[in-house]
Write a protein that holds these residues in place. Structure first.
Motif, mmCIF file in Angstrom:
data_model
loop_
_atom_site.group_PDB
_atom_site.id
_atom_site.type_symbol
_atom_site.label_atom_id
_atom_site.label_comp_id
_atom_site.label_asym_id
_atom_site.label_seq_id
_atom_site.Cartn_x
_atom_site.Cartn_y
_atom_site.Cartn_z
ATOM 1 N N THR A 17 7.982 -6.918 0.893
ATOM 2 C CA THR A 17 7.640 -5.604 1.238
ATOM 3 C C THR A 17 6.365 -5.516 0.567
ATOM 4 O OG1 THR A 17 9.748 -4.171 0.737
ATOM 5 C CG2 THR A 17 8.042 -3.732 -0.830
ATOM 6 N N THR A 19 3.194 -3.632 -1.521
ATOM 7 C CA THR A 19 2.701 -2.231 -1.470
ATOM 8 C C THR A 19 1.721 -2.404 -2.014
ATOM 9 O OG1 THR A 19 5.206 -2.218 -3.154
ATOM 10 C CG2 THR A 19 3.689 -0.806 -4.436
ATOM 11 N N THR A 45 3.026 4.809 -0.534
ATOM 12 C CA THR A 45 2.713 3.143 -0.966
ATOM 13 C C THR A 45 3.470 2.408 -0.443
ATOM 14 O OG1 THR A 45 3.565 4.251 -2.343
ATOM 15 C CG2 THR A 45 1.725 4.576 -2.589
ATOM 16 N N GLN A 46 3.882 1.505 0.148
ATOM 17 C CA GLN A 46 4.628 0.622 0.470
ATOM 18 C C GLN A 46 4.956 0.551 1.872
ATOM 19 O OE1 GLN A 46 8.917 0.451 -0.408
ATOM 20 N NE2 GLN A 46 8.505 -0.116 -2.155
ATOM 21 N N THR A 48 6.741 -2.300 4.800
ATOM 22 C CA THR A 48 8.241 -3.556 4.404
ATOM 23 C C THR A 48 7.940 -4.239 6.373
ATOM 24 O OG1 THR A 48 10.166 -2.508 5.640
ATOM 25 C CG2 THR A 48 9.832 -2.837 3.439
#
Length: 248
Positions: A17, A19, A45-46, A48
């Motif tokens: 993940t 960030t 904001t993220q 994977t």
């Protein structure tokens, strides 16, 4: 731009993940010069991504329509290699602590005994300790260690049940010792010791239900015979009687 986890297997396949900020519309994630095998935009904001195969330390970057981010380090970890178990047998009930020796153990997260997992305490890259879980049945099971680098098998641990003593024949002999006796019972194939009144006796394992032993010297009277294996002990109270020879 932190990533979690920041390490994974050299074979790839680690879901990480990432960030940060302005991550919307991410078009690529690279681990060094290799593209991630899967990228998913979770939010602005993220992100994977699944790591590709690799070695050593590489920089992870994210590319969006606005450009490419600064690299963040990701560490490739090789699969563990187990060389030995400090103890390769123990009680069926578990609860005993053993060591696992090898290499690449510093990121170990679990140790499996026949499919039952336990959480280890890592001592160093070459050693860890773990409390053995209870076994389903007496007998050998495979042992595997899982780290950030993968899972490695190849060692065996044997669960042992507590012994029992059924009969001792003959059950008497001279105080000078030297009487060959046959001890019958159960779970005798992993016997560590046989004692007569606390004195160690030479013995040999015949099979899981039979031992042969030779009585050591003793004092006249009935004494306890104790058989011990890694799971515990069985005691035949007064199981053998020392007899004083005749005198004229």
């Amino acid at each position: 731009m932190p990533i979690s986890p920041n390490q994974g297997s050299t074979g790839g396949g680690t879901l990480v993940t990432i960030t940060g900020t302005n991550l919307a519309n991410t078009s690529a994630v690279k681990f060094g010069g290799k593209s991630a095998t899967s990228v998913t935009n979770v939010s602005p904001t993220q992100v994977t991504a699944v790591s590709p195969s690799g070695t050593g330390t590489v920089g992870v970057t994210v590319t969006t329509p606005g450009g490419t981010s600064n690299p963040v380090p990701f560490f490739y970890v090789g699969a563990p290699f187990k060389s030995s178990l400090g103890t390769d047998s123990g009680p069926l009930a578990g609860g005993n602590t053993i060591t696992v020796n090898g290499t690449g153990l510093s990121t170990a997260t679990s140790v499996s005994f026949g499919g039952v997992t336990a959480t280890p305490t890592v001592t160093s890259d070459s050693s860890l300790s773990v409390t053995v879980p209870a076994g389903a049945a007496a007998g050998p099971v495979s042992v595997s260690v899982t780290t950030a680098g993968g899972t490695n098998n190849g060692l065996s641990y044997t669960y042992v049940d507590t012994p029992t003593i059924g009969t001792i024949a003959p059950d008497e002999g001279p105080t000078s010792g030297g009487t060959a006796v046959t001890i019958s019972g159960t779970n005798l194939d992993s016997t560590d010791s046989v004692t007569f009144d606390g004195v160690a006796a030479p013995f040999s394992v015949i099979n899981t239900t039979t031992l042969s032993a030779v009585s050591p010297p003793g004092t006249a009277g009935a004494v306890d015979v104790v058989v011990t294996n890694p799971a515990g002990s069985a005691t035949a109270v007064g199981g053998f009687t020392y007899v004083t020879g005749p005198g004229i």
